[in-house]
Design a protein around this motif. Structure first.
Motif, PDB file in Angstrom:
ATOM      1  N   ALA A  37      -5.745  -2.728  -2.917  1.00  0.00           N
ATOM      2  CA  ALA A  37      -4.754  -1.904  -3.618  1.00  0.00           C
ATOM      3  C   ALA A  37      -4.711  -0.564  -2.909  1.00  0.00           C
ATOM      4  O   ALA A  37      -5.750  -0.035  -2.516  1.00  0.00           O
ATOM      5  N   ASN A  38      -3.519  -0.021  -2.719  1.00  0.00           N
ATOM      6  CA  ASN A  38      -3.436   1.269  -2.041  1.00  0.00           C
ATOM      7  C   ASN A  38      -2.632   2.281  -2.847  1.00  0.00           C
ATOM      8  O   ASN A  38      -1.813   1.909  -3.697  1.00  0.00           O
ATOM      9  N   LEU A  39      -2.886   3.554  -2.564  1.00  0.00           N
ATOM     10  CA  LEU A  39      -2.247   4.636  -3.319  1.00  0.00           C
ATOM     11  C   LEU A  39      -1.846   5.761  -2.379  1.00  0.00           C
ATOM     12  O   LEU A  39      -2.682   6.279  -1.629  1.00  0.00           O
ATOM     13  N   PRO A  40      -0.564   6.165  -2.402  1.00  0.00           N
ATOM     14  CA  PRO A  40      -0.149   7.330  -1.623  1.00  0.00           C
ATOM     15  C   PRO A  40      -0.618   8.612  -2.308  1.00  0.00           C
ATOM     16  O   PRO A  40      -0.523   8.728  -3.537  1.00  0.00           O
ATOM     17  N   LEU A  41      -1.121   9.539  -1.523  1.00  0.00           N
ATOM     18  CA  LEU A  41      -1.610  10.806  -2.078  1.00  0.00           C
ATOM     19  C   LEU A  41      -0.563  11.892  -1.890  1.00  0.00           C
ATOM     20  O   LEU A  41      -0.209  12.243  -0.763  1.00  0.00           O
ATOM     21  N   ILE A  42      -0.075  12.399  -3.021  1.00  0.00           N
ATOM     22  CA  ILE A  42       0.952  13.444  -3.022  1.00  0.00           C
ATOM     23  C   ILE A  42       0.449  14.572  -3.911  1.00  0.00           C
ATOM     24  O   ILE A  42       0.134  14.341  -5.092  1.00  0.00           O
ATOM     25  N   PRO A  43       0.328  15.798  -3.383  1.00  0.00           N
ATOM     26  CA  PRO A  43      -0.255  16.904  -4.163  1.00  0.00           C
ATOM     27  C   PRO A  43       0.372  17.105  -5.535  1.00  0.00           C
ATOM     28  O   PRO A  43      -0.334  17.426  -6.504  1.00  0.00           O
ATOM     29  N   GLU A  44       1.674  16.894  -5.645  1.00  0.00           N
ATOM     30  CA  GLU A  44       2.370  17.159  -6.913  1.00  0.00           C
ATOM     31  C   GLU A  44       2.267  16.012  -7.919  1.00  0.00           C
ATOM     32  O   GLU A  44       2.707  16.148  -9.066  1.00  0.00           O
ATOM     33  N   VAL A  45       1.726  14.886  -7.489  1.00  0.00           N
ATOM     34  CA  VAL A  45       1.642  13.705  -8.367  1.00  0.00           C
ATOM     35  C   VAL A  45       0.195  13.500  -8.794  1.00  0.00           C
ATOM     36  O   VAL A  45      -0.692  13.340  -7.962  1.00  0.00           O
ATOM     37  N   ALA A  46      -0.024  13.513 -10.104  1.00  0.00           N
ATOM     38  CA  ALA A  46      -1.380  13.364 -10.636  1.00  0.00           C
ATOM     39  C   ALA A  46      -1.939  11.982 -10.299  1.00  0.00           C
ATOM     40  O   ALA A  46      -1.217  10.977 -10.300  1.00  0.00           O
ATOM     41  N   LEU A  47      -3.214  11.954 -10.022  1.00  0.00           N
ATOM     42  CA  LEU A  47      -3.873  10.677  -9.749  1.00  0.00           C
ATOM     43  C   LEU A  47      -4.007   9.864 -11.026  1.00  0.00           C
ATOM     44  O   LEU A  47      -4.275  10.427 -12.096  1.00  0.00           O
ATOM     45  N   PRO A  48      -3.854   8.554 -10.956  1.00  0.00           N
ATOM     46  CA  PRO A  48      -4.089   7.727 -12.141  1.00  0.00           C
ATOM     47  C   PRO A  48      -5.556   7.822 -12.548  1.00  0.00           C
ATOM     48  O   PRO A  48      -6.441   7.982 -11.691  1.00  0.00           O
ATOM     49  N   HIS A  49      -5.838   7.725 -13.834  1.00  0.00           N
ATOM     50  CA  HIS A  49      -7.213   7.902 -14.309  1.00  0.00           C
ATOM     51  C   HIS A  49      -8.149   6.829 -13.767  1.00  0.00           C
ATOM     52  O   HIS A  49      -9.365   7.013 -13.707  1.00  0.00           O
ATOM     53  N   GLU A  50      -7.588   5.686 -13.328  1.00  0.00           N
ATOM     54  CA  GLU A  50      -8.414   4.622 -12.763  1.00  0.00           C
ATOM     55  C   GLU A  50      -9.144   5.080 -11.499  1.00  0.00           C
ATOM     56  O   GLU A  50     -10.199   4.535 -11.148  1.00  0.00           O
ATOM     57  N   ILE A  51      -8.600   6.073 -10.827  1.00  0.00           N
ATOM     58  CA  ILE A  51      -9.214   6.561  -9.594  1.00  0.00           C
ATOM     59  C   ILE A  51     -10.594   7.165  -9.868  1.00  0.00           C
ATOM     60  O   ILE A  51     -11.487   7.138  -9.016  1.00  0.00           O
TER      61      ILE A  51
END
Length: 278
Positions: free
Chosen positions: A179-193
């Motif tokens: 599973a992959n996730l793009p990292l964008i400063p303005e977008v909060a990380l999902p709590h699963e992280i």
């Protein structure tokens, strides 16, 4: 002799004996029988998962009583020899679909066979495992569903254009669920992280100037030549700084993908994954 006895005597009988399910022999036999469309009286009996000398000899004796042709697909040396000896001694017609070809392949390849029953089905299991991994990678690509982080074998994090998706698909073809996730400063990380402790987390990074050129090429391919913050060097440096914070927070193994092929990156991931799980 009554009619029933006569038909029983004239029926062509084939005994298929296997240490697996016997599917290989059955397919060949039915292909052969299809060449005799006028042959009506025949019977094919299958004896799967034979793993003892006693059981094999009992079947061979039945084959003798019924004047059957014996067809075997067994990989074990001992059982094959037992069957050959019995058939030769009593004059039963016997076809061994495995031994001779294995010997030829072994002689040509200089590799000894593993003599493991049902090996082809292990291959099928690997195939289905790979298909499942590819479906998983598609479903949980680009952070579409954060639930994937809980069940993934590998979690890949990185800013845009660090090849998260190609890497995920490459690893999926090696049967890893990614599973992959793009990292964008303005977008909060999902709590699963925050619940990735004990899981293989990969952080992809790159040289800022390299990323800028990759992003510019991407925009050009889409026919978007205008100025965009997406390709501004300061913005890219900001994203990379944010990514470093996330990597530290998640304990990610960081890989610099600057001018690196997907294959090279994947090899680093696989080596790390193996070490991590030891």
């Amino acid at each position: 002799m009554n009619e029933m006895q006569r038909r029983r005597e004239s029926t062509l009988k084939i005994f298929v004996i296997s240490d697996s399910i016997g599917e290989t022999a059955q397919r060949v036999i039915h292909a052969v029988l299809a060449q005799f469309p006028t042959l009506e009286e025949y019977e094919v009996k299958t004896f799967p998962f034979i793993d003892s000398k006693e059981g094999l000899l009992a079947i061979c004796q039945d084959a003798l009583n019924e004047k059957a042709i014996v067809v075997t697909t067994m990989v074990g040396l001992e059982l094959n020899q037992v069957c050959r000896d019995f058939c030769r001694r009593v004059g039963l017609e016997h076809i061994d679909y495995m031994t001779k070809l294995m010997g030829i392949v072994s002689n040509r390849s200089h590799i000894e066979p593993i003599y493991e029953s049902g090996s082809q089905y292990h291959l099928n299991q690997e195939y289905f495992k790979r298909v499942e991994a590819v479906e998983f990678a598609v479903r949980y690509d680009d952070g579409k569903d954060a639930k994937g982080f809980n069940t993934a074998d590998i979690v890949v994090l990185g800013v845009s254009r660090t090849s998260k998706t190609p890497l995920s698909m490459y690893l999926a073809n090696k049967s890893y669920k990614v599973a992959n996730l793009p990292l964008i400063p303005e977008v909060a990380l999902p709590h699963e992280i925050d619940a990735l402790k004990g899981k293989v987390v990969i952080g992809l990074t790159a040289n800022a100037n390299y990323l800028m050129s990759v992003r510019q090429a991407r925009l050009s391919s889409l026919g978007l030549e205008g100025v965009s913050s997406y390709v501004k060097l300061d913005r890219i440096k900001e994203e990379l700084a944010y990514a470093r914070e996330v990597f530290e927070r998640t304990g990610a193994y960081v890989i610099d993908v600057t001018n690196q092929s997907i294959e090279e990156t994947a090899q680093l991931v696989i080596e790390y994954q193996k070490e991590f799980n030891q």
